[in-house]
Structures are given as C-alpha cells and as structure tokens.
Design a protein around this motif. Sequence first.
Motif, short mmCIF file in Angstrom:
data_model
loop_
_atom_site.label_atom_id
_atom_site.label_comp_id
_atom_site.label_asym_id
_atom_site.label_seq_id
_atom_site.Cartn_x
_atom_site.Cartn_y
_atom_site.Cartn_z
N PHE A 109 40.33 100.30 21.84
CA PHE A 109 39.40 101.39 22.19
C PHE A 109 38.39 101.62 21.07
N ALA A 110 38.88 101.65 19.83
CA ALA A 110 38.00 101.89 18.69
C ALA A 110 36.95 100.80 18.55
N LEU A 111 37.39 99.56 18.68
CA LEU A 111 36.46 98.45 18.54
C LEU A 111 35.46 98.44 19.69
N ASP A 112 35.93 98.75 20.88
CA ASP A 112 35.02 98.81 22.03
C ASP A 112 33.97 99.90 21.84
N CYS A 113 34.38 101.05 21.31
CA CYS A 113 33.42 102.13 21.04
C CYS A 113 32.36 101.68 20.06
N ALA A 114 32.79 100.98 19.00
CA ALA A 114 31.84 100.53 17.99
C ALA A 114 30.88 99.49 18.55
N LEU A 115 31.41 98.53 19.27
CA LEU A 115 30.56 97.46 19.80
C LEU A 115 29.63 97.99 20.89
N THR A 116 30.12 98.90 21.73
CA THR A 116 29.28 99.50 22.75
C THR A 116 28.18 100.32 22.12
N SER A 117 28.52 101.05 21.07
CA SER A 117 27.51 101.85 20.37
C SER A 117 26.44 100.96 19.76
N ASP A 118 26.85 99.83 19.16
CA ASP A 118 25.88 98.89 18.59
C ASP A 118 24.97 98.32 19.67
N SER A 119 25.56 97.95 20.82
CA SER A 119 24.77 97.38 21.90
C SER A 119 23.75 98.40 22.44
N THR A 120 24.20 99.64 22.58
CA THR A 120 23.31 100.69 23.07
C THR A 120 22.16 100.91 22.10
N ARG A 121 22.49 100.94 20.79
CA ARG A 121 21.45 101.15 19.78
C ARG A 121 20.44 100.01 19.79
N LEU A 122 20.94 98.77 19.92
CA LEU A 122 20.04 97.63 19.93
C LEU A 122 19.13 97.64 21.16
N ARG A 123 19.69 98.03 22.34
CA ARG A 123 18.89 98.10 23.54
C ARG A 123 17.79 99.15 23.42
N ARG A 124 18.17 100.29 22.82
CA ARG A 124 17.19 101.36 22.65
C ARG A 124 16.08 100.93 21.69
N ASN A 125 16.47 100.25 20.61
CA ASN A 125 15.47 99.78 19.65
C ASN A 125 14.54 98.74 20.28
N ALA A 126 15.13 97.86 21.12
CA ALA A 126 14.33 96.82 21.74
C ALA A 126 13.34 97.39 22.74
N SER A 127 13.74 98.50 23.39
CA SER A 127 12.87 99.08 24.41
C SER A 127 11.90 100.11 23.84
N ALA A 128 12.05 100.44 22.56
CA ALA A 128 11.17 101.45 21.96
C ALA A 128 9.75 100.89 21.84
N PRO A 129 8.74 101.69 22.13
CA PRO A 129 7.35 101.20 22.02
C PRO A 129 6.99 100.91 20.57
N ALA A 130 6.21 99.87 20.38
CA ALA A 130 5.75 99.52 19.03
C ALA A 130 4.78 100.58 18.54
N LEU A 131 4.85 100.85 17.24
CA LEU A 131 3.95 101.86 16.64
C LEU A 131 2.76 101.19 15.98
#
Length: 304
Positions: A282-304
């Motif tokens: 559970f702990a590892l899944d939380c960490a990996l899911t959190s990393d994936s979510t963060r990366l997706r958000r960063n990838a979809s963020a508009p360039a400044l």
Amino acid sequence: MRTLSTVVQGRRIAAHLHPAEHRNPDAPLLVALHGGLYTGRYFDVPGSAAGSFADIANRNGFDLITIDRPGYGDSDLLDEAENTFARQAELLDGAIGYLLASYPDAAGVILVGHSIGGMVGLEIAARHPDWNLLGISATGMGARIPTQGAAEELGTLPLQGIVDVPIPEREKLWYGPEDSYTASAVEAARRSYAPAPMVELAAAPMWAATRLDPVAAAVEVPVHHALAEFDALWDSSADARELFLSKFSDNPRVESEIVPGVGHCLDHHLTGAALHLRQLAFALDCALTSDSTRLRRNASAPAL
C-alpha cells in the motif's frame, strides 16, 4: 536504531529511527504510532520468524520512524484537560514536520497507526499537514465498539492519572486463538508495555461515535484499514467494516479488510508478517501513484 526527539509547543516528543540497510529510493518514509498501554516499541515485536514490522519494513528498503505518543516513553505527558486525540495530532503533526526537515530525501510519508495510534493518525491526516503525507494505514480500530464490551469496561474504570493494567488482563484483550501466536511473541511484546493516561483510555471507546464522521470527511489521502477477526475491543463484523467504509464515501481510495484468525494486536500474531507486507505494498503504491500524478500534472502544465 537511532533516538530522535523534538520539542513542539513546549512538549517533548521522542522517536526512534530504524534505517534500512539498503533503502529503496521509491519507498516513502514510514511513521508509526502505537496504541494505548504500549510505547513505540510495539513495532519492534517479532510475531513470527519473519520478524517485527520494523524488521520487515527495513528488509524491504523502507526507513521507519516509531514515535512515542504524548505520555509514553520519553515523550512529555499532557495535562488531562489538554490530552485529546486532536491535540495529540496537532503536536505530532509538528513533530513529524520537524523530523522531516532533517530527512530531505524522503519520498513522502505513510502513517501507520495501531489502535489509538490509528485514531490519532487519521486525526493528523484530517489536518492536511504541510509535509507530504501520501497515505495512512490504520489497524486495530474501526467504526463501532460492542455495547458493554471490553473497550467500554476499560474506559469506565474509576481511575485517574497514569494507570497500568495487569499483564494477564491486558493479554486477554490482545490475542486471538491460541494457535494464532507464539509464547515467544507474547514475551517479546511485554517489553513494549507501558502505563497509560486514564483520560486516553476513557476517550478511546467514544472516538468513533464522536470524531470519526468529521475526521473521515476531511481525510483526502488513501487509507488502508484492517480489523482483527477476534478483536476484543472493536466490532469486526462485515457490517462494521462496511460502516467504516461508508464514513469515507467521498474518498475513492479507501480499502478495508478483516484479518482472519487474529486478535487486537494484529502485528504480534503469526500472520502479522503478511499484513505488514500488504501495508508496505500500500505504501509503495501510494508513493508511485503520487509520483505518476505529479508527473502527469507537470507534463500537462502550460509552458511559461
């Protein structure tokens, strides 16, 4: 193992760091909170040849911090009027934040709480701490206690201050069927026993009825929950499990299980190791899911 401590709002909080010999860089830091009548050494008790929760966590690349809650071990006792689980959560929130400041490479934190430690852990999660909480595993507590059961009996003892419970009386509450644990585990667990503030033992049976609804509504991180089939303090029926899940109806990332064949102190039974591995997954899944979510958000963020 290394001793740690900090002072939060004038209150000393003591802890111990159990570092993994070969740390998994993807593994979050585990922070464990014990229940009533124990110290943080609860997580050092080997329930089987696989070892204790600390052993199994370290062997799988997880660093672990075990905390002595207020009034236990080397942590300061709170005045009775101050000693609520919400107040403990406030102090421990600050203590964990301080400890993380000297632990900059942590991939986030998973709280692991047993019994009262699970209640306090959920209270911490409901506060939305400033540090990176990824999830919580709460065991040995639930949504309902049996009417006129052992928890009510313990909570209504006509006592005040710091109280102790005789070993035979404790152990009637802690364990499941005789073949579910070993004599060596029981003996090892006795080294983690401690007296408890009576105000805490009195509050514990009322927590689910008075605090679980608002706390559950505020928890936004994933939750792993486990009840013992033969828990002497909590209702661990399928109906009670569904009631617990219903409290988190707005949180899609909550899972609950009833662990067969064990008593209240699930960790100290022969099958405790299997539970520990599920908690680590559970702990590892939380960490990996959190990393994936963060990366997706960063990838979809508009360039400044």
